[in-house]
Design a protein around this motif. Sequence first.
Motif, short mmCIF file in Angstrom:
data_model
loop_
_atom_site.label_atom_id
_atom_site.label_comp_id
_atom_site.label_asym_id
_atom_site.label_seq_id
_atom_site.Cartn_x
_atom_site.Cartn_y
_atom_site.Cartn_z
N GLY A 236 0.81 -1.21 0.00
CA GLY A 236 0.00 0.00 0.00
C GLY A 236 0.84 1.25 0.00
N VAL A 237 0.37 2.26 -0.76
CA VAL A 237 0.98 3.58 -0.76
C VAL A 237 0.14 4.46 0.14
CG1 VAL A 237 1.61 5.59 -2.13
CG2 VAL A 237 1.95 3.28 -3.07
N VAL A 238 0.77 5.04 1.14
CA VAL A 238 0.06 5.80 2.16
C VAL A 238 0.61 7.22 2.19
CG1 VAL A 238 -0.60 5.94 4.58
CG2 VAL A 238 -0.21 3.69 3.51
N PRO A 239 -0.21 8.25 1.82
CA PRO A 239 0.23 9.64 2.01
C PRO A 239 0.36 9.93 3.50
CG PRO A 239 -1.67 9.50 0.53
CD PRO A 239 -1.54 8.18 1.20
N LEU A 240 1.43 10.57 3.85
CA LEU A 240 1.69 10.84 5.26
C LEU A 240 1.20 12.24 5.61
CD1 LEU A 240 5.23 9.26 5.63
CD2 LEU A 240 3.02 8.29 6.26
N ILE A 257 8.72 9.61 11.40
CA ILE A 257 8.19 10.17 10.15
C ILE A 257 8.28 11.69 10.17
CG2 ILE A 257 6.07 10.44 8.82
CD1 ILE A 257 5.34 7.58 9.67
N ARG A 258 7.94 12.28 11.30
CA ARG A 258 7.99 13.75 11.38
C ARG A 258 9.42 14.26 11.25
NH1 ARG A 258 9.66 17.40 14.37
NH2 ARG A 258 10.46 15.88 15.87
N SER A 259 10.37 13.59 11.92
CA SER A 259 11.74 14.08 11.90
C SER A 259 12.40 13.90 10.54
CB SER A 259 12.56 13.36 12.98
OG SER A 259 12.53 11.97 12.77
N THR A 260 11.96 12.92 9.76
CA THR A 260 12.52 12.73 8.42
C THR A 260 11.82 13.58 7.38
OG1 THR A 260 11.07 10.84 8.06
CG2 THR A 260 13.27 10.38 8.91
N GLN A 261 10.73 14.25 7.76
CA GLN A 261 9.93 15.04 6.82
C GLN A 261 9.41 14.17 5.68
OE1 GLN A 261 12.48 18.26 5.59
NE2 GLN A 261 12.21 19.38 7.51
N ALA A 262 9.09 12.93 6.01
CA ALA A 262 8.56 12.01 5.00
C ALA A 262 7.13 12.40 4.65
CB ALA A 262 8.62 10.58 5.51
N HIS A 263 6.81 12.29 3.35
CA HIS A 263 5.46 12.63 2.90
C HIS A 263 4.77 11.48 2.20
CE1 HIS A 263 7.03 12.89 -1.20
NE2 HIS A 263 8.01 13.65 -0.73
N SER A 264 5.52 10.40 1.92
CA SER A 264 4.91 9.27 1.21
C SER A 264 5.49 7.98 1.77
CB SER A 264 5.18 9.37 -0.29
OG SER A 264 4.56 8.31 -0.98
N LEU A 265 4.61 7.03 2.07
CA LEU A 265 5.00 5.74 2.63
C LEU A 265 4.55 4.63 1.70
CD1 LEU A 265 5.75 3.63 4.87
CD2 LEU A 265 3.49 4.06 5.86
N LEU A 266 5.46 3.71 1.44
CA LEU A 266 5.14 2.50 0.69
C LEU A 266 5.47 1.32 1.59
CD1 LEU A 266 4.34 0.86 -1.77
CD2 LEU A 266 6.60 1.30 -2.75
N VAL A 267 4.45 0.62 2.07
CA VAL A 267 4.65 -0.51 2.97
C VAL A 267 4.35 -1.79 2.19
CG1 VAL A 267 2.29 -0.26 3.87
CG2 VAL A 267 3.98 -1.58 5.16
N VAL A 268 5.30 -2.73 2.24
CA VAL A 268 5.20 -3.95 1.46
C VAL A 268 5.46 -5.13 2.39
CG1 VAL A 268 5.96 -5.17 -0.62
CG2 VAL A 268 6.16 -2.68 -0.50
N GLY A 294 3.66 2.46 -10.33
CA GLY A 294 4.85 1.80 -10.84
C GLY A 294 5.85 1.48 -9.73
N ASP A 295 6.00 2.41 -8.79
CA ASP A 295 6.88 2.16 -7.66
C ASP A 295 6.37 1.00 -6.81
OD1 ASP A 295 8.52 4.30 -8.39
OD2 ASP A 295 7.28 5.72 -7.30
N GLN A 296 5.06 0.95 -6.64
CA GLN A 296 4.48 -0.13 -5.84
C GLN A 296 4.72 -1.48 -6.51
OE1 GLN A 296 0.51 0.39 -4.07
NE2 GLN A 296 -0.07 -1.55 -5.00
#
Length: 689
Positions: A236-240, A257-268, A294-296
């Motif tokens: 799943g692709v999860v917008p953060l 997640i907050r400290s890395t400034q991540a905005h998109s998560l792909l959990v496999v 495509g990334d997924q």
Amino acid sequence: MAHDAAGRVAGETALAMLDALFEQSPIGLHLLDTTLRVIRVNTATPAMRSLATDELTGRPAREVYDMVDADVEALLNEVLDTGVPVLGRIVRARVDGDPRNYEVTAQRLHSARGQVLGVAVAVVDVTERERARARADVLDAVRRGVGLTLDPTVTGDEFVTAVVPAFADVAVVEVVDAVIRGNDPPLAPPPPGTPLMRTAFRSSRTHPPQAPLVGNVSGLPIPTPFTQALADLRPGVVPLDAAAPWLSVDPARAETIRSTQAHSLLVVPLALRDAALGLVSLYRAGQSPAFDAGDQELAVELAAHTALCIDNARRYAREHTVAATVQRQLLPRRPETHAWLEAAYLSLTGENPGAWYDTIALSSARTALVVGNVSGRGLNAAATMGQLRTAVRSLAAFDLPPEELMERMHATAGQLAAERANLPLADPLRREALTADCVYAVHDPLTGTCTLAAAGGLTPLVVRPDATVAVPATTAGPRLGTAQEAPFAAGEVEVPDGSVLVFTSDPVLTSYLAEVAGPLPLTPYLRDRTLQDLCDALVYALPTDLGIGDAAVLLARTRSFPPDRCAVWQLDPDPAAVAVARRRTRERLAAWDVDDETADDTQLIISELVTNAVRYGSPPIELRLIHDRSLTCEVRDAGSASPHLRHAGAAEEGGRGLFIAARLAQAWGTRYTAQGKTIWTEQTLPPAP
């Protein structure tokens, strides 16, 4: 005139083609003058960004290409100055916040008289092509770089190294803790709270946050995208979004997640045959684009390969655990330490469970020392090791000389190898050769010597009390189980009181110890340290890059036998020698404070053994008494005829001597040497008050 007309037609055709290119070509075209201002641009030019053509005409290139990351103006000036075209240069740009890749070709334009007119620039959007190439590179990197070892924790580290920063800015691998230990993975969905171990973490951020603790084992809070992926085994692709409700369920991960400034998560999920092995969490942060379909799809391929590698490592870990357990059960729990030989074991655990060690108490205060190593790996090597160890102990009970014992072991291993060669064709064990290295040594404290024979490349070391190191000069026979036939020879080395014998099952380790035995912590503290301390010091001194697998190490410290605890007499080959032997035995047992009952039994045993030697043996005849933990009686003669224990008939007057001696003694046997034979008995002594 016809020629002029043809020229006009060609010119008009060229202009028409140029107009068609600028109006219909899907390739972005720019014509720039010598000051790098736009003269003409077509509608496919990415830089137009919904602008009219006349709005770009006359503008400098730096304004037109302000969304390009590279310094395009410097690139075009170089083309104007040198005339060397730029062909297929890939530049990165950001159009309306979307990162794009463009292939740029620039050429200098000249008039018919050679005057520089400007630069022609062709731009092609190759974003999808470059993304496909990058994905293929990542897939290739994972296939080549993941699974090089059979360690699931290392496999996770190999994965995050391959995907960061090529595919993600942050990557985390978590594996079900039971899988790490070699157990079967749970079927999806796993039970709530199933513990997972974080095996790998990697971040490409310039100032990465505090990394999640690698090696931490914990369950996943419910519900989160991670538990959902484990439950249904779907990526799943999860917008953060900071407002996402599931972040409050897992505060620690939310902080990461907050400290890395991540905005998109792909959990496999790491899945194999409907079983959940773990999770891969990929993050993109900062200016990186969000994950797409495509990334997924690519991440699923990456995770499938990684899951297969982890499962292979799990299967190996389970087999290795079973083999190591079998090895531990087959090896002695503690050394069989004799009063005159202190021993300690050391096992350097590695991939081969075929290494073994043993100490065997022999008659006459002697001790046998054995170290060996079976070829192969896994459970089969451990089982074969157990067979050979049992064979050595069985043959040692017959008091065979080391060289003869090795010859019989060679025959035994050959029979086992023949049985393996006759296995069914489909059995993979059939294709594995059965060979073994082994060294068998006998320490005699009464003579202060050690007699040994070896098969293969194993050789012990003798570290004497003065810190000198000796390598016994022995001729090693062929490896056990091979088709090579060669006689085994025994060698003898002196071992003064306080010497340390070092036996190893790995020739590489033996060679290393022989070269650097002086600097090793074996020599300075031979008398002050216990053997177990020496084992620990040996482990600490070994370099990590030595390249040894599983090695068995046996250390033994020798002690001299007290002279007053042994008595030796030469006897005449005459029946009167029996009475002499009885009298001397009675006197010596009285000096040793042996109880009367044992003394009476011993005199009777001596009478029968000496009588047999006088009647059926050959001179010289020797009587020896050894007062150790048990009482040993030995009668030697030069004859080679072996006595046999038999039951005499009711009417027979003789034939009961050896039977009587065997009934009075705890153990008895015959030991052959080049000078003849020795008949010995052992009697248990009552404990000292």
